[in-house]
Design an enzyme around this catalytic site. Structure first.
Site, PDB file in Angstrom:
ATOM      1  N   ASP A  16       3.617   0.730  -8.991  1.00  0.00           N
ATOM      2  CA  ASP A  16       2.669  -0.351  -9.254  1.00  0.00           C
ATOM      3  C   ASP A  16       1.307  -0.048  -8.623  1.00  0.00           C
ATOM      4  OD1 ASP A  16       1.292  -2.871  -9.130  1.00  0.00           O
ATOM      5  OD2 ASP A  16       3.213  -3.882  -9.402  1.00  0.00           O
TER       6      ASP A  16
ATOM      7  N   ASP B  22      10.245  26.681  17.882  1.00  0.00           N
ATOM      8  CA  ASP B  22      11.130  27.013  18.998  1.00  0.00           C
ATOM      9  C   ASP B  22      12.553  26.983  18.453  1.00  0.00           C
ATOM     10  OD1 ASP B  22      12.492  27.389  21.341  1.00  0.00           O
ATOM     11  OD2 ASP B  22      12.000  25.421  22.196  1.00  0.00           O
TER      12      ASP B  22
ATOM     13  N   SER C  30       0.033  -4.244 -12.792  1.00  0.00           N
ATOM     14  CA  SER C  30       1.277  -4.982 -12.617  1.00  0.00           C
ATOM     15  C   SER C  30       1.490  -6.011 -13.724  1.00  0.00           C
ATOM     16  CB  SER C  30       1.286  -5.618 -11.225  1.00  0.00           C
ATOM     17  OG  SER C  30       2.555  -6.102 -10.891  1.00  0.00           O
TER      18      SER C  30
END
Length: 849
Positions: free
Chosen positions: A680, A116, A395
């Site tokens: 990680d 629109d 990690s």
């Protein structure tokens, strides 16, 4: 489209027209093809006629909608097309036709977006995703898409699909990704017939090839008498997408900006434009071209167009790399001898009888790094380290592993030395990381990285900080250097992990595992790998365009351990156990609009038609605040320019059967994106199970070391769900309430319906018998010994928190000693698991024979 170019190229290569290769439905038990293939597929001409919409409600309360429809088919056109705007009408009618040429090898999904139009922009009302595989060739198909069942909003579109006259073409594919031949356009600016340059400006050409890897390029126009080499340009593009070189003549003016700074603001004026149809240029020959720019202006270009259809610079396939396979051949000999000694076998095992053992270390920052040292030391003392084939971590565990592999013979010497060196760095002050000298070093290193073309982020700075935390000096090592540590099979094969994420989705909603090994970096999901030396270089369509130096390993360590690359929603998810539930109200809805009764819709490789209804700009702003990541490592996307295969949904790693999962939106998946966003791996699963569970690695026994402070079985439960979604064999994780309350030191999970399921031996980080025992079977006697063992790991003021990078010496040695002890104290369970893995492996070998 390159209407003339493709037939000439195919004729030159004398390719057989083999037709399309249709892949049958299969069980999701592994990769479709272990190696890439060359396959030939036809082209199709697609005609899309946007007819009308009915009962459309706009966003403006005072007037009716001003509607238009945008069409986007990124596998056939580099940019969207759109209808005209029908103003102030609830039942707009367009009757506009759009033409595409689509390739039969790739997944073609057309996106139809109803907008629109308003003064400030356009509001998206709805988005339809339509898999063109729903169409039958040669049959017109008029489709009415429901947009809102409540008030009968609809969009009517007519499709016509015909076999193209353009000859079929050859692609390289692994059944998930498709690599087209790459078109390279090189040229030189020879001169121009434009008017003389103005006194206060200069003229330049802007050249662009839509869909090319390179951005539009600006070339200065120089007088013929001016010395120096003429300006040159280069573009690489998928010839399926682009057919034209666009040329614009620009005049660059300098205007004085008002204000006290009196800065100059650049302004440009377009003087003319033109273009060259690429299919008009002969392949492999230099051609002199004159481009008319309008009003009597023209420019002379010398151009050469070449097609690259040879081997790729990345590997498409689901098999192991040559380096890893050679490692396995050598490692089996080491493992065989170790098993003979540990299990008391009468003779060494044949290579085919050797079970594959993987050690997995969870995330957890410095806590995980320190603990893994202890766990590995325990395995080494028991003689079990040489039975391990793979060593992987997430990690903080990757920090331990990558430090050990600085020594090519680390597992063959006592780990006491590496542990003592780690203690020195963990227990020393970190204030030097912020010294003037180090800050200058960070600035210099990041500047070098940025000038080489990399997008520098906070994670790159974090990598330099990790370098100081681990070594307190510059570490010149690169990941590929670790090839020396596995060349003879003397150590387990290291697998480092990261996940590719979306900047506005949680890792649980979408995360693609990326593995980093000494030989390759890649996505098992897509079967796409690059040599480790090429990670960070620029590739397009599988071809190397710009070689960059391999990054130092500190930048990878920062990426592997970037736990802070999170969002507010993920913070709540990790700390409270659930995300921000109120965000669901702000998300758009996804609905299936298929008529499943139609027989042509039962193709298992066809994606169902989906309707997305957004909530609006305010809702999107709220979502951005709570779901956007603080940072991520942006890397060059080595899958960029590749396409998804028409049957990619059959791939083992894809969960496109979940209609709202990102895997069901092929136009948004990684090969369609410019960059990788690597963070990680703990944002997905805080242990690298998905990479150990690849069928080509055929792991029989997983030693899982979980160093989290809470929820000791969470990684197992998440892995169980991950495997269930993908049909991956995995043992049933059944844990009693008493174990959830207080975990034991070791758990054996071997119950599984699928005989190919690995055995999992899980070690939570708990202080049970270590509290009272100095060694297995040896109780603590003195007050000092008792005090050393009497500590609570996860107390509120624990020294082992995620954000604590400095330990007191006693805290470090406690953690290492605890992890070592928990391994030593469960030696019989370890031997039992090894024997069970050996028996299962041999049973499978006999069954296979």
């Amino acid at each position: 489209m390159l209407w003339a170019l493709w037939p000439r190229w195919l004729a030159d290569k004398m390719l057989p027209l083999l037709g399309a290769v249709l892949l049958q439905k299969r069980e999701k038990r592994g990769p479709l093809w272990r190696h890439w293939r060359r396959e030939t597929y036809p082209y199709y001409d697609l005609q899309v006629k946007v007819l009308r919409a009915t009962n459309i409600r706009g966003t403006d309360l005072l007037s009716k909608a001003d509607c238009y429809v945008q069409l986007w088919l990124p596998t056939a056109s580099p940019s969207p097309a759109q209808t005209r705007i029908v103003a102030n009408c609830s039942d707009p009618e367009w009757n506009e036709t759009f033409h595409y040429q689509i390739h039969g090898a790739v997944k073609n999904v057309l996106e139809l977006t109803l907008y629109d139009k308003d003064i400030l922009g356009s509001d998206q009302l709805s988005l339809l995703l339509f898999d063109l595989r729903s169409l039958k060739c040669g049959q017109p198909h008029k489709h009415t898409f429901p947009l809102n069942h409540q008030d009968s909003q609809e969009l009517q579109v007519e499709f016509v699909l015909e076999k193209s006259q353009v000859p079929a073409s050859e692609v390289i594919t692994n059944g998930v990704l498709v690599a087209h031949p790459c078109l390279r356009i090189q040229g030189t600016l020879r001169g121009d017939g434009t008017a003389p340059r103005e006194e206060y400006g200069s003229r330049q050409l802007q050249l662009a090839v839509p869909g090319a890897y390179e951005k539009p390029q600006l070339l200065p126009l120089q007088p013929p008498t001016e010395p120096g080499l003429p300006p040159t340009f280069t573009f690489h593009v998928n010839p399926v997408l682009s057919s034209r070189l666009h040329v614009e003549l620009m005049e660059l003016l300098a205007a004085v900006q008002s204000g006290p700074s009196a800065e100059l603001e650049a302004q440009t004026s377009k003087l003319g434009e033109g273009g060259i149809l690429l299919s008009s240029l002969p392949l492999g020959q230099e051609e002199q071209c004159s481009v008319a720019l309008g009003e009597g202006q023209e420019v002379a270009l010398s151009m050469k167009v070449e097609m690259s259809s040879g081997d790729l610079d990345l590997r498409l396939g689901f098999d192991l790399s040559d380096g890893e396979q050679e490692f396995l051949d050598r490692r089996k000999q080491v493992v065989s001898k170790a098993l003979q000694q540990v299990l008391g076998l009468s003779e060494a095992l044949d290579s085919g009888q050797v079970p594959v053992v993987a050690v997995l270390g969870s995330g957890g920052g410095t806590r995980a790094m320190s603990s893994l040292y202890g766990s590995l030391a325990g395995l080494q003392e028991l003689g079990l380290l040489d039975t391990v084939t793979y060593l992987s971590g997430v990690s903080g565990s990757t920090w331990c592993i990558s430090t050990l592999y600085r020594d090519p013979a680390w597992s063959q010497v006592a780990l006491q030395g590496p542990i003592e060196r780690a203690q020195v760095h963990v227990c020393s002050s970190k204030m030097g990381a912020l010294s003037t000298e180090r800050l200058q070093y960070y600035t210099q290193e990041l500047g070098v990285r940025e000038r080489s073309g990399h997008s520098v982020s906070l994670i790159d700075l974090w990598g330099l900080l990790v370098e100081y935390l681990l070594y307190q000096e510059e570490n010149p090592a690169k990941l590929s250097d670790q090839q020396e540590a596995v060349r003879q099979g003397q150590n387990p094969y290291p697998i480092y992990t990261s996940v590719n994420v979306r900047t506005n989705l949680s890792g649980e909603d979408f995360a693609e595992w990326c593995e980093f090994t000494p030989y390759e970096v890649g996505f098992p999901k897509y079967g796409a790998y690059v040599p480790t030396e090429l990670f960070g270089s620029e590739l397009f369509m599988g071809r190397l365009l710009q070689l960059q130096p391999e990054p130092r390993i500190c930048y990878l360590q920062g990426m592997w351990g970037s736990a802070f690359a999170t969002s507010l929603d993920e913070i709540f998810l990790k700390t409270a156990g659930s995300g921000l539930s109120f965000l669901e109200w702000y998300r758009g809805s996804v609905n299936i609009t298929d008529d499943c009764q139609k027989p042509q819709l039962h193709n298992p490789s066809r994606l169902r038609t989906r309707l997305l209804t957004p909530q609006g700009p305010f809702s999107q702003a709220v979502l951005d605040i709570f779901t956007s990541r603080f940072t991520s490592a942006q890397s060059f996307n080595f899958t960029r320019g590749l396409c998804l295969h028409k049957d990619y949904v059959a791939g083992r790693e894809f969960v496109a059967w979940k209609d709202t999962h990102p895997d069901a939106f092929p136009n948004q998946l990684t090969p369609m994106r410019d960059c990788l966003y690597l963070v990680d791996g703990g944002f997905a699963i805080n242990s690298p199970f998905p990479l150990a569970l690849l069928p080509q690695r055929a792991v029989d026994l997983i030693l899982s070391f979980d160093y989290s402070l809470e929820a000791p079985f969470e990684v197992l439960k998440m892995t169980e769900k991950y495997c269930l979604d993908r049909g991956i064999p995995f043992p049933s994780i059944e844990v009693g309430p008493e174990d959830m309350e207080e975990a034991r030191e070791c758990y054996l999970f071997a119950k599984a319906e699928d005989p190919r399921s690995p055995i999992v031996l899980h070690f939570p980080l708990v202080n049970r018998t270590f509290r009272t025992h100095l060694a297995p079977g040896v109780e603590r006697q003195t007050a000092e010994e008792k005090a050393f063992g009497d500590f609570v790991i996860n107390r509120p003021d624990t020294p082992y928190g995620m954000m604590n990078f400095t330990y007191e010496p006693q805290d470090f040695y406690r953690l290492v000693a605890l992890s070592r002890y928990n391994v030593l104290n469960n030696v019989e369970t370890l031997k039992c698991a090894l024997q069970l893995a050996l028996d299962r492996h041999q049973a499978r070998e006999r069954a296979g024979a």
